[in-house]
Design an enzyme around this catalytic site. Structure first.
Site, short mmCIF file in Angstrom:
data_model
loop_
_atom_site.label_atom_id
_atom_site.label_comp_id
_atom_site.label_asym_id
_atom_site.label_seq_id
_atom_site.Cartn_x
_atom_site.Cartn_y
_atom_site.Cartn_z
N HIS A 134 8.17 2.78 4.43
CA HIS A 134 7.19 2.07 3.61
C HIS A 134 7.62 2.07 2.15
O HIS A 134 8.21 3.04 1.67
CB HIS A 134 5.83 2.76 3.76
CG HIS A 134 4.70 2.02 3.10
ND1 HIS A 134 4.38 0.73 3.41
CD2 HIS A 134 3.82 2.40 2.13
CE1 HIS A 134 3.33 0.35 2.68
NE2 HIS A 134 3.00 1.35 1.90
N CYS A 173 5.89 -4.75 3.00
CA CYS A 173 5.67 -3.93 1.80
C CYS A 173 6.86 -4.02 0.84
O CYS A 173 6.70 -3.87 -0.37
CB CYS A 173 5.38 -2.49 2.18
SG CYS A 173 6.60 -1.76 3.29
#
Length: 797
Positions: free
Chosen positions: A758, A317
């Site tokens: 994330h 990510c």
């Protein structure tokens, strides 16, 4: 058929060392599921989509291709759910995530007229049949590289391999039909390389898997090595060899001999089982990270050019969020999309375009910006029921950009900022021969540090950078009264923040971005500064400004700080960021009338004194514990003399380093080349950058701080010049303009460390904020402007 026979010389039978691409086009994101399918060149084993295969024929003259087409199987809606046997999603035996299943069909196609022959067919020449069978049964290079990257650490040669004693039992292992010697298990079987016993592997968490017979056999016999049956092929390095004493997957350089002892001809064996790394990959790449940003809010999907999602390859990510914003930069759009077609990039690329940075950046740019792949998927999101897109997997780009970088080439989570700096450095070096076409220059700007000595004389230190890294002055919070009341309430109840269930109840400091910028530009005292005018150490005053304003300004918020004892902590803070900022006041003025420059020349002993030196007290305490003097000195230096405990932890984790006994050498100490390149791209001298990286354990941000805090280390390399001889931004090739900027992109991070959690991106497109959360792209109803980790601004003029 005669046409095929006349071109047999252009057909190769793949060797184990060949990289076979069969899942994705090397110059686009077409796959066997695309409308035209995929064409595998039977000479180079590169894959091409229908619209691009002719370009390869024109470039190479290779006429014979294997055409692979996948079509969706029809699945009854009332199909029973299978009981999962693996802790995984979307793999055989895993949890059912309603992914469609596909049927695969093959044919032989001969260019340029796309003459098609069916496969399989007994009428085909034997060479073609063998070559195609090998391609069909091979693990694709795309997946091989991903599996290799997922392996957290590179497998080491087992210390038991070269001295392994094998028992002459006369056992001959058949090529198939294996079964555990102690139970009825026929899968997950391991061959002990000492006595030839075939036994089942470990039991899974849910009772499935093996019955632990292989590991129990080791405990009884101490026979150290076993190989997983079903992973042995002609590519012996890919076989799954496990060392029980080392408790890890290992390499056995004598595996061919060890297998031959039991009559096994590895060259004829087929792969039927997943290796440990492959199984881990399958379990991790399907984890859904996409519920943690703007969760609970209705996400309206958006499709079309510039709205293409990127598939998470497993902890990728950080790459996805960064590249979405980078390809919102007009310089990158122009360089790799508007003014460079896929065909132009392919014609300029070397024989293997999968290894060419220019080709893969162009492929990624066209994939993200063309809109070709930003279309609703046939299946709706299994979780939300929303229309979704498949997204494109940036595998080939990741392989190229991460080549030779130990961290980015792994499947571990990384720092998005470090990746951005790595990308800028790579693009800049790749554009050395054509600097006018370098899109990374749009992020670059000049920084000038003015050092005022008590003698009244000044020195100027100039360098280039592509980010402004800003400390967060918590004392400038605008909600101090609310914070004080909250902390009193929390202390009165004896609560930690973890105990407060609703995040809405937590009061966090709110610091204006203007305060962070002002803190960067404010004066700073430098203690123990060597003045060449006073010929001694003193306290100087340093102020910092910008010599030019970039087209795109990148602001990094230093939310990750080091507390006492070198313990990392993430600041839980909001940054109030306006839509438009003006940094005109931060422009440096250079040498002013009446200012006198510091004289040149710094004694060698002063420069040497800036070298990192081990704290004698820390070293003495470690030596008293029985460690060697040299090892203790290295531990203290590599932890920046943070303390005995920190040095001890470093020492225990580095005792097996191959250079642990090498003498300390500040001049030649090895540092990570990509980290060194990043500091060099900021304008620091190489010897200074090496010292800083060594002193900071290789961390770029800490190294930058070290340089700022040790100006004597770089004073001999200062660009001390008068305003008449100083280069203007135009002369140095840097962009420049007014100081007003508009916010257009945010990279946000959730988690306690840059190496976990994330990342997502929010980008202002066509007057509205859009969230890019891996392969999910939608209209943002609440962009987290006050929670960003890295902010991207575009100059208004």
């Amino acid at each position: 058929m005669e046409l095929l026979r006349s071109n047999l010389s252009r057909v190769q039978i793949p060797e184990p060392t060949h990289r076979i691409y069969k899942h994705e086009c090397c110059i686009s994101f077409d796959t066997p599921r695309s409308e035209g399918g995929l064409f595998v060149d039977m000479n180079s084993f590169l894959a091409f989509g229908k619209d691009y295969v002719s370009w390869n024929y024109e470039k190479t003259g290779n006429p014979v291709y294997l055409h692979i087409k996948q079509t969706t199987k029809s699945i009854p809606e009332d199909r029973p759910l299978k009981k999962p046997t693996l802790l995984a999603i979307g793999v055989d035996g895993g949890f059912d995530n309603n992914e469609p299943e596909y049927e695969e069909s093959y044919s032989i196609v001969i260019l340029p007229d796309f003459v098609s022959l069916p496969f399989p067919s007994v009428e085909l020449p034997e060479k073609v049949r063998i070559a195609v069978d090998t391609v069909v049964n091979a693990v694709g290079a795309e997946r091989k590289e991903q599996v290799a990257a997922w392996t957290a650490e590179k497998k080491l040669v087992s210390e038991h391999a070269l001295t392994l004693q094998q028992i002459k039992s006369g056992i001959v292992i058949p090529p198939s039909g294996w079964k555990c010697a102690k139970c009825d298990k026929t899968e997950n079987l391991w061959l002990n390389l000492t006595d030839g016993m075939i036994l089942c592997g470990r039991k899974n968490w849910d009772g499935t898997g093996g019955n632990n017979h292989a590991v129990e056999h080791y405990k009884e016999t101490a026979y150290p090595l076993a190989v997983k049956l079903g992973t042995i092929t002609a590519d012996l390095e890919a076989a799954d060899v496990y060392s029980y004493p080392e408790d890890d997957s290992v390499l056995d350089p004598l595996l061919a001999e060890h297998l031959a002892h039991f009559g096994i001809d590895f060259s004829s064996m087929q792969k039927t089982e997943m290796t440990t790394a492959e199984r881990e990959l399958d379990q991790n790449t399907n984890f859904d990270w996409n519920r943690i940003q703007e969760s609970g809010k209705e996400l309206v999907p958006v499709f079309g050019p510039g709205y293409t999602g990127l598939v998470n390859l497993g902890n990728s990510c950080y790459l996805a969020a960064t590249m979405q914003i980078v390809f919102s930069n007009h310089s990158f759009i122009s360089r790799y999309f508007s003014h460079q077609s896929l065909k132009m990039a392919f014609e300029m690329a070397p024989a293997d375009p999968t290894l060419d940075l220019n080709m893969q950046l162009t492929k990624l740019g066209h994939g993200l910006l063309s809109g070709k792949y930003s279309i609703p998927a046939t299946q709706k999101d299994a979780t939300t029921g929303d229309a979704r897109q498949e997204g494109i997997p940036p595998r080939m780009f990741k392989n190229v950009i991460a080549a030779s970088h130990a961290e980015f080439s792994s499947m571990r989570q990384q720092d998005a900022l470090e990746f951005f700096l790595h990308l800028v450095g790579k693009v800049e070096r790749a554009s050395n021969t054509t600097p006018d076409l370098d899109p990374s220059r749009s992020f670059k700007f000049g920084i000038e540090e003015k050092i005022l000595c008590p003698s009244g004389k000044v020195g100027y230190n100039k360098r280039e950078d592509c980010i402004l890294s800003l400390n967060i002055p918590l004392h400038e919070a605008t909600n101090k009264d609310e914070l004080e009341a909250f902390n009193k309430q929390k202390a009165g109840k004896g609560l930690e923040e973890n105990d407060i269930r609703s995040s809405d109840e937590i009061v966090r400091p709110r610091v204006p971005l203007e305060a962070c910028l002002a803190n960067f530009a404010s004066s700073e005292a430098i203690d123990d500064y060597y003045s060449s005018a006073l010929k001694g150490r003193t306290t100087a005053i340093k102020t910092t400004g910008l010599t030019s304003f970039p087209d795109y300004l990148v602001l990094h918020m230093r939310k990750f700080v080091m507390e006492a004892g070198w313990v990392p902590k993430k600041l839980d803070v909001y940054i109030d960021v306006p839509d438009v900022i003006d940094i005109s006041h931060m422009r440096s003025k250079g040498l002013q009338p009446g200012e006198e420059l510091l004289p040149d020349g710094v004694p060698e002993e002063v420069i040497e004194s800036a070298q990192p030196v081990a704290n004698e007290e820390i070293v003495a305490q470690l030596v008293s514990m029985g460690f060697s003097q040299l090892h203790c000195q290295k531990a203290a230096i590599n932890t920046s003399n943070a303390g005995v405990e920190e040095a001890m932890n470093w020492l225990l984790s580095h005792m097996d380093d191959p250079d642990i006994d090498a003498p300390i050498s500040h001049q030649t100490s090895d540092v990570d080349q990509s980290s060194l390149d990043a500091l060099l791209s900021f304008g620091f001298a190489e010897d200074v950058a090496r010292k800083a990286l060594k002193a900071s354990g290789g961390d770029i941000e800490k190294a930058t701080d070290w340089i700022f805090n040790n100006p004597n280390a770089s004073v001999s390399d200062m660009d001390v010049s008068s305003s008449n001889s100083a280069q203007t931004p135009a002369q140095s090739g840097l962009p420049d303009g007014g100081g007003k900027y508009k916010l257009f992109g945010i990279v946000s991070h959730m988690g306690t460390s840059v190496h976990c959690g994330h990342y997502v991106a929010h980008i202002l497109k066509e007057g509205r904020w859009v969230i890019f959360n891996d392969d999910k792209v939608g209209i943002s109803t609440d962009p987290p402007k006050d929670m960003g980790y890295v902010y991207f601004f575009q100059r208004l003029d």
